[in-house]
Design an enzyme around this catalytic site. Structure first.
Site, PDB file in Angstrom:
ATOM      1  NE  ARG A  70      -3.959  -2.093   1.905  1.00 41.37           N
ATOM      2  CZ  ARG A  70      -3.754  -3.205   2.599  1.00 41.37           C
ATOM      3  NH1 ARG A  70      -2.778  -3.268   3.479  1.00 41.37           N
ATOM      4  NH2 ARG A  70      -4.537  -4.232   2.423  1.00 41.37           N
ATOM      5  CE  LYS A 125       0.756  13.996 -15.148  1.00 43.80           C
ATOM      6  NZ  LYS A 125       0.581  14.158 -16.590  1.00 43.80           N
ATOM      7  CD  GLU A 185       8.845  16.579 -23.432  1.00 49.21           C
ATOM      8  OE1 GLU A 185       8.274  17.604 -23.003  1.00 49.21           O
ATOM      9  OE2 GLU A 185       8.234  15.539 -23.761  1.00 49.21           O
ATOM     10  CE  LYS A 226       6.561  17.728 -14.607  1.00 45.32           C
ATOM     11  NZ  LYS A 226       6.544  16.411 -15.157  1.00 45.32           N
ATOM     12  CD  GLU A 237      -2.415  16.823 -16.709  1.00 51.57           C
ATOM     13  OE1 GLU A 237      -2.079  17.326 -17.775  1.00 51.57           O
ATOM     14  OE2 GLU A 237      -1.744  15.987 -16.085  1.00 51.57           O
ATOM     15  NE  ARG A 257       1.633  17.594 -13.615  1.00 51.48           N
ATOM     16  CZ  ARG A 257       2.153  16.737 -12.758  1.00 51.48           C
ATOM     17  NH1 ARG A 257       1.803  16.754 -11.514  1.00 51.48           N
ATOM     18  NH2 ARG A 257       3.047  15.860 -13.149  1.00 51.48           N
ATOM     19  CG  ASN A 311      -0.502  18.341 -21.512  1.00 55.80           C
ATOM     20  OD1 ASN A 311       0.383  17.497 -21.380  1.00 55.80           O
ATOM     21  ND2 ASN A 311      -1.625  18.304 -20.839  1.00 55.80           N
ATOM     22  CG  HIS A 344       2.981  16.937 -24.689  1.00 58.28           C
ATOM     23  ND1 HIS A 344       3.921  17.945 -24.761  1.00 58.28           N
ATOM     24  CD2 HIS A 344       3.604  15.904 -24.082  1.00 58.28           C
ATOM     25  CE1 HIS A 344       5.043  17.530 -24.200  1.00 58.28           C
ATOM     26  NE2 HIS A 344       4.883  16.292 -23.784  1.00 58.28           N
ATOM     27  CG  HIS A 375       0.019  12.799 -26.417  1.00 60.69           C
ATOM     28  ND1 HIS A 375      -0.535  13.529 -25.388  1.00 60.69           N
ATOM     29  CD2 HIS A 375       1.205  12.345 -25.952  1.00 60.69           C
ATOM     30  CE1 HIS A 375       0.291  13.518 -24.347  1.00 60.69           C
ATOM     31  NE2 HIS A 375       1.356  12.808 -24.662  1.00 60.69           N
ATOM     32  CG  HIS A 386       6.997  11.691 -25.534  1.00 59.92           C
ATOM     33  ND1 HIS A 386       5.643  11.838 -25.717  1.00 59.92           N
ATOM     34  CD2 HIS A 386       7.375  12.667 -24.676  1.00 59.92           C
ATOM     35  CE1 HIS A 386       5.225  12.864 -24.987  1.00 59.92           C
ATOM     36  NE2 HIS A 386       6.255  13.379 -24.347  1.00 59.92           N
TER      37      HIS A 386
HETATM   38  N1  LIG Z   1       5.632  10.374 -15.361  1.00 63.81           N
HETATM   39  C1  LIG Z   1       5.683  11.422 -16.145  1.00 63.81           C
HETATM   40  O1  LIG Z   1       5.338  12.544 -15.756  1.00 63.81           O
HETATM   41  C2  LIG Z   1       6.188  11.246 -17.535  1.00 63.81           C
HETATM   42  C3  LIG Z   1       6.475  12.373 -18.310  1.00 63.81           C
HETATM   43  C4  LIG Z   1       6.997  12.174 -19.592  1.00 63.81           C
HETATM   44  C5  LIG Z   1       7.211  10.892 -20.065  1.00 63.81           C
HETATM   45  N2  LIG Z   1       6.907   9.815 -19.300  1.00 63.81           N
HETATM   46  C6  LIG Z   1       7.120   8.452 -19.783  1.00 63.81           C
HETATM   47  O2  LIG Z   1       8.505   8.256 -20.003  1.00 63.81           O
HETATM   48  C7  LIG Z   1       8.689   7.216 -20.943  1.00 63.81           C
HETATM   49  C8  LIG Z   1       9.806   7.575 -21.886  1.00 63.81           C
HETATM   50  O3  LIG Z   1      10.979   7.799 -21.144  1.00 63.81           O
HETATM   51  P1  LIG Z   1      12.411   7.909 -21.836  1.00 63.81           P
HETATM   52  O4  LIG Z   1      12.339   8.748 -23.026  1.00 63.81           O
HETATM   53  O5  LIG Z   1      13.358   8.247 -20.754  1.00 63.81           O
HETATM   54  O6  LIG Z   1      12.634   6.433 -22.408  1.00 63.81           O
HETATM   55  P2  LIG Z   1      13.290   5.111 -21.818  1.00 63.81           P
HETATM   56  O7  LIG Z   1      13.103   5.006 -20.363  1.00 63.81           O
HETATM   57  O8  LIG Z   1      12.823   3.995 -22.662  1.00 63.81           O
HETATM   58  O9  LIG Z   1      14.847   5.329 -22.126  1.00 63.81           O
HETATM   59  C9  LIG Z   1      15.258   5.466 -23.459  1.00 63.81           C
HETATM   60  C10 LIG Z   1      16.401   4.505 -23.808  1.00 63.81           C
HETATM   61  O10 LIG Z   1      17.615   4.969 -23.219  1.00 63.81           O
HETATM   62  C11 LIG Z   1      18.267   3.927 -22.495  1.00 63.81           C
HETATM   63  N3  LIG Z   1      18.973   4.609 -21.421  1.00 63.81           N
HETATM   64  C12 LIG Z   1      18.432   5.243 -20.363  1.00 63.81           C
HETATM   65  N4  LIG Z   1      19.383   5.894 -19.673  1.00 63.81           N
HETATM   66  C13 LIG Z   1      20.558   5.656 -20.296  1.00 63.81           C
HETATM   67  C14 LIG Z   1      21.895   6.092 -20.073  1.00 63.81           C
HETATM   68  N5  LIG Z   1      22.196   6.945 -19.093  1.00 63.81           N
HETATM   69  N6  LIG Z   1      22.857   5.647 -20.911  1.00 63.81           N
HETATM   70  C15 LIG Z   1      22.531   4.822 -21.941  1.00 63.81           C
HETATM   71  N7  LIG Z   1      21.291   4.409 -22.230  1.00 63.81           N
HETATM   72  C16 LIG Z   1      20.313   4.825 -21.410  1.00 63.81           C
HETATM   73  C17 LIG Z   1      17.166   2.997 -22.102  1.00 63.81           C
HETATM   74  O11 LIG Z   1      17.673   1.701 -21.931  1.00 63.81           O
HETATM   75  C18 LIG Z   1      16.221   3.095 -23.293  1.00 63.81           C
HETATM   76  O12 LIG Z   1      16.639   2.213 -24.319  1.00 63.81           O
HETATM   77  C19 LIG Z   1       7.345   7.029 -21.635  1.00 63.81           C
HETATM   78  O13 LIG Z   1       6.796   5.803 -21.249  1.00 63.81           O
HETATM   79  C20 LIG Z   1       6.498   8.187 -21.121  1.00 63.81           C
HETATM   80  O14 LIG Z   1       5.142   7.845 -21.008  1.00 63.81           O
HETATM   81  C21 LIG Z   1       6.402   9.977 -18.052  1.00 63.81           C
HETATM   82 ZN   LIG Z   2       6.407  15.029 -23.052  1.00 63.55          ZN
END
Ligand SMILES: NC(=O)c1ccc[n+]([C@@H]2O[C@H](COP(=O)([O-])OP(=O)(O)OC[C@H]3O[C@@H](n4cnc5c(N)ncnc54)[C@H](O)[C@@H]3O)[C@@H](O)[C@H]2O)c1
Ligand SMILES: [Zn+2]
Length: 356
Positions: free
Chosen positions: A116, A138, A180, A222, A232, A236, A240, A243, A247, A260
């Site tokens: 929990r 999030k 971003e 942020k 949001e 917040r 977007n 986005h 999206h 993304h």
């Molecule tokens: N929670 C939130 O507020 C929020 C906001 C934006 C995006 N997201 C989510 O984030 C995700 C995308 O995240 P991302 O772009 O970081 O992708 P990811 O986590 O898939 O990382 C991208 C790639 O980089 C590699 N990698 C990561 N760190 C590394 C490093 N230091 N050196 C070498 N390789 C490395 C990973 O293995 C992966 O192949 C999506 O699922 C999206 O929905 C969440």
């Molecule tokens: Zn984004």
């Protein structure tokens, strides 16, 4: 060490940004914590794990999962939870999310639900996660029917950002994160936008001083937005920017053609065009936003994208409330407003212009 405070009704915590900060991870673990579980991907651990464990007197447990959008699922959360139980996790345990946005979302959600709820420290390792995903609480996973449809708000105990981790990040992932950062400049920080515009060579070379500045400024902004409005509702929503269109582009191309951040790059172009055509932004500022986005490209080919399909997808986005599409439109560089009820013909023309 530069530090930014997030204050929400649920929690208050610090976001630390410093080159080499991973070495301080152990000092962030509260005194009465039981076992520490690092959730990560194997290759991230290979590159940076030894720096993270440096200060631990008792080494943390390390659990891997393969990463990737298709592993950001409930099944992964369940498997990790079972592994934690097998290694005697309990309510005093703590999770350290060490990876990109995928690891952060999965590990954060695991922490939200395990017994929990146990604390999580976010230690993001991609630019996207450092400037965006790791701050704000999030967490969640994808369902077969859509991205990020199942999750929870679970604010971290702390966020530890070490820009040195970016030295091993693949070029395309790094560039995707830069979109971003540009977004943050357009919505709230003319200084950050200028930095991205003037120091492009240093940004691409990952020059430490510039990288730290763009992360710090993004985190400052942020943190402010999230503190003012955790869920949001209004403020917040400005995050977007780019986005709504982005999206739709990701969905239309099955989440495989564009990263993304790249889709957000396209989305910012379309949103700038829309702001100009709807009379909120002057043409010169619109062209400047578009030119800076172009300089950080190119993104994969937009050939064959049908504007009408994107419009239909925007109407069905989970952020579309009661069928009203919200657009975040710049009024100047550093200032945006949220607008609804825009003439669909303008939206279509703006997409067309951004498709080129
Ligand atoms: N929670 C939130 O507020 C929020 C906001 C934006 C995006 N997201 C989510 O984030 C995700 C995308 O995240 P991302 O772009 O970081 O992708 P990811 O986590 O898939 O990382 C991208 C790639 O980089 C590699 N990698 C990561 N760190 C590394 C490093 N230091 N050196 C070498 N390789 C490395 C990973 O293995 C992966 O192949 C999506 O699922 C999206 O929905 C969440
Ligand atoms: Zn984004």
């Amino acid at each position: 060490m530069p530090s930014y405070e997030v204050r929400t009704p649920q929690a208050a915590y610090s976001v630390l940004v410093e080159w080499g900060a991973l070495g301080r991870t152990a000092s962030l673990i509260p005194a009465r914590t039981g076992r520490v579980f690092v959730i990560t991907e194997e290759r991230i651990w290979r590159h940076h794990g030894s720096r993270l464990t440096a200060g631990f007197s008792c080494p943390p447990e390390v659990l891997y999962f393969p990463g990737g959008e298709d592993r950001k699922r409930l099944a992964t959360v369940e498997q990790l939870a079972e592994q934690m139980v097998a290694r005697e996790a309990d309510r005093t345990s703590l999770i350290l999310a060490f990876g990109g946005g995928i690891v952060g979302d999965v590990a954060g959600f695991l922490a939200a639900g395990f017994m929990r709820g146990i604390p999580v420290i976010q230690a993001p390792t991609t630019l996207l996660a450092q400037v965006d995903a790791a701050v704000g609480g999030k967490t969640g996973v994808n369902l077969a029917s859509g991205k990020n449809l199942f999750g929870a708000f679970h604010q971290p105990l702390a966020v530890l950002i070490d820009p040195q981790t970016l030295t091993t990040l693949p070029e395309r992932e790094y560039r995707a994160g830069l979109f971003e950062v540009i977004k943050h400049g357009v919505i709230r920080s003319p200084e950050l936008f200028e930095l991205m515009r003037r120091r492009i060579q240093d940004v691409f070379a990952r020059q430490p001083e510039v990288v730290e500045r763009m992360i710090s400024e993004s985190v400052r902004l942020k943190s402010e937005v999230v503190s003012a409005d955790e869920r949001e509702a209004d403020l917040r929503r400005i995050l977007n920017f780019g986005h709504t269109f982005g999206h739709a582009l990701e969905a239309e191309t099955g989440f495989v053609r564009f990263l993304h951040g790249e889709a957000v790059g396209f989305g910012m172009q379309a949103a700038a065009e829309l702001a100009c055509r709807a009379g909120y932004l002057d043409r010169a500022a619109c062209d400047l936003i578009r030119a800076v986005v172009d300089e950080y490209g190119p993104i994969p080919s937009l050939a064959g994208i049908d504007p009408d399909r994107l419009i239909a997808l925007m109407a069905s986005d989970k952020k579309t409330l009661q069928g009203r599409v919200h657009f975040v439109l710049p009024e100047a560089i550093g200032r945006v407003r949220v607008v609804t009820g825009i003439d669909p013909a303008l939206v279509r023309a703006s997409i067309q212009a951004a498709l080129g």
